[in-house]
Design a protein around this motif. Sequence first.
Motif, PDB file in Angstrom:
ATOM      1  N   GLU A  78      49.388  38.665  26.813  1.00  0.00           N
ATOM      2  CA  GLU A  78      47.965  38.496  26.449  1.00  0.00           C
ATOM      3  C   GLU A  78      47.806  37.526  25.287  1.00  0.00           C
ATOM      4  O   GLU A  78      46.887  36.699  25.271  1.00  0.00           O
ATOM      5  CB  GLU A  78      47.354  39.850  26.107  1.00  0.00           C
ATOM      6  CG  GLU A  78      47.116  40.745  27.318  1.00  0.00           C
ATOM      7  CD  GLU A  78      46.577  42.116  26.931  1.00  0.00           C
ATOM      8  OE1 GLU A  78      46.527  42.410  25.710  1.00  0.00           O
ATOM      9  OE2 GLU A  78      46.212  42.885  27.839  1.00  0.00           O
ATOM     10  N   GLN A  79      48.700  37.623  24.298  1.00  0.00           N
ATOM     11  CA  GLN A  79      48.619  36.718  23.141  1.00  0.00           C
ATOM     12  C   GLN A  79      48.893  35.274  23.557  1.00  0.00           C
ATOM     13  O   GLN A  79      48.218  34.341  23.092  1.00  0.00           O
ATOM     14  CB  GLN A  79      49.622  37.153  22.065  1.00  0.00           C
ATOM     15  CG  GLN A  79      49.299  38.467  21.398  1.00  0.00           C
ATOM     16  CD  GLN A  79      48.008  38.412  20.598  1.00  0.00           C
ATOM     17  OE1 GLN A  79      47.895  37.674  19.624  1.00  0.00           O
ATOM     18  NE2 GLN A  79      47.024  39.186  21.009  1.00  0.00           N
ATOM     19  N   LEU A  80      49.871  35.073  24.425  1.00  0.00           N
ATOM     20  CA  LEU A  80      50.186  33.720  24.902  1.00  0.00           C
ATOM     21  C   LEU A  80      49.006  33.127  25.681  1.00  0.00           C
ATOM     22  O   LEU A  80      48.740  31.927  25.599  1.00  0.00           O
ATOM     23  CB  LEU A  80      51.441  33.749  25.774  1.00  0.00           C
ATOM     24  CG  LEU A  80      52.752  34.076  25.044  1.00  0.00           C
ATOM     25  CD1 LEU A  80      53.883  34.290  26.039  1.00  0.00           C
ATOM     26  CD2 LEU A  80      53.119  32.976  24.047  1.00  0.00           C
ATOM     27  N   GLN A  81      48.290  33.979  26.395  1.00  0.00           N
ATOM     28  CA  GLN A  81      47.112  33.509  27.124  1.00  0.00           C
ATOM     29  C   GLN A  81      45.925  33.305  26.191  1.00  0.00           C
ATOM     30  O   GLN A  81      45.176  32.331  26.325  1.00  0.00           O
ATOM     31  CB  GLN A  81      46.757  34.503  28.233  1.00  0.00           C
ATOM     32  CG  GLN A  81      47.767  34.523  29.383  1.00  0.00           C
ATOM     33  CD  GLN A  81      47.465  35.581  30.415  1.00  0.00           C
ATOM     34  OE1 GLN A  81      47.135  36.719  30.064  1.00  0.00           O
ATOM     35  NE2 GLN A  81      47.585  35.237  31.687  1.00  0.00           N
ATOM     36  N   LEU A  82      45.761  34.213  25.251  1.00  0.00           N
ATOM     37  CA  LEU A  82      44.643  34.132  24.306  1.00  0.00           C
ATOM     38  C   LEU A  82      44.661  32.818  23.543  1.00  0.00           C
ATOM     39  O   LEU A  82      43.609  32.191  23.331  1.00  0.00           O
ATOM     40  CB  LEU A  82      44.710  35.313  23.323  1.00  0.00           C
ATOM     41  CG  LEU A  82      43.683  35.320  22.177  1.00  0.00           C
ATOM     42  CD1 LEU A  82      42.274  35.475  22.722  1.00  0.00           C
ATOM     43  CD2 LEU A  82      44.012  36.436  21.178  1.00  0.00           C
TER      44      LEU A  82
END
Length: 417
Positions: A78-82
């Motif tokens: 999720e962080q990599l996408q965010l």
Amino acid sequence: MSDKILVINAGSSSIKFQLFNILSSKPEFQILAKGLVERIGIKDSRVSIELIQNNSFIKYDKQIDVQDHAFGAKLIIEQLQLYSVISNFDEIVGIGHRLVHGGEKFKTSTIINQAAENAIIKSVSLAPLHNPAALKGYNAFKALNPKIKHVAVFDTSFHMTLPEEKYLYSTPYQWYQKYQVRKYGFHGISYRYILEKLAAILKKDEKKINAVVCHLGNGASICAIKDGQSFNTTMGLTPLDGLIMGTRSGVVDPSIHQYICEITKNTSDAQTIASVTDILNKESGLLGISGVSSDIRDVTAAKEDENHPKHHLASLAIKMFCQRIANYIIQYSNDLDNKVDALVFTAGIGENGVLIRKWVLEEIKILSLKLNSKANEEKYDDYVLISDLSSVFPIYKIRTNEEIIICHDTYELLNKK
């Protein structure tokens, strides 16, 4: 859009990660992001991510309840996408996992299939503190996207070249045959990187390199590399053996276990074999001797401050730490027939400990090893020659990079034909 490789180092309450771009078929890899999910299952857990921007990292972090590794893995994606490092999970073509212990089964890195997973589970008895955590990390990411291939890269594999007389203990031979009691060694991924780096620095074939490499961090070990292979190393069946470390005792008389259990059995502080082993792992080393900290910086500061209440004990801890390292350097130079291409200091303390390197070499009387004081203090990103011209062999400080080795192995195995 380039394919990417995710490198995972899962601990019992943490997941470290780095994401690499595959730039070409050579291959070349570019780090895009790195980060950490910490305090998993513990109060005040958090996630941090550092993004590469203009050749430096910009860090973002937040506190969030992370109840288990499965949620931690989800949080990383999720962080990599965010932060738009990836648009979707499918850009990640492979995930490489650091495994501390592969036993004798794994002499090289391997794609994790059911047979490999079963073998890793079997080796849990050899690394009960480390392998279960790595398996949790593997299963967490596997559940998120079952299509992605996973690779296990083992710290022990590099040391599978140890000669019999180096890896056997002087215990009943049946213990080795029945229970795999032997020296395995660790930090092998780091030693592989240093060996490759030395070959480039010295412009010499890896298979001809003889080196003594000191991987000094909170966990610490030394390796004698002979003709490009591990020939001797300080850690043993487990990472508890060898050098004094942050909280680990290093080598001690094994009778200590029985003695402490016997002498405390009728007291309120009664100990068991398991509790003594736990103390030797978690409450000994620099912390146990100094009573200050497991962090070498704190212990050094107390040593340098004559008014510190633990000044004497901190000085004693540093003296013991440096003497043990010096003794192994001498022993391993002998193992290499005194034909040493380089002495290398690496990992957190080895790379950054200006005074520690100086004090270690001052403990070595039998070899004429001379530091260049200015070079020893020099700031650097990659490597620096820190020895004086009069030194019997060159001394380097080299920044290790275990993640790039894991990334490379993952790429190679996924593209193997």
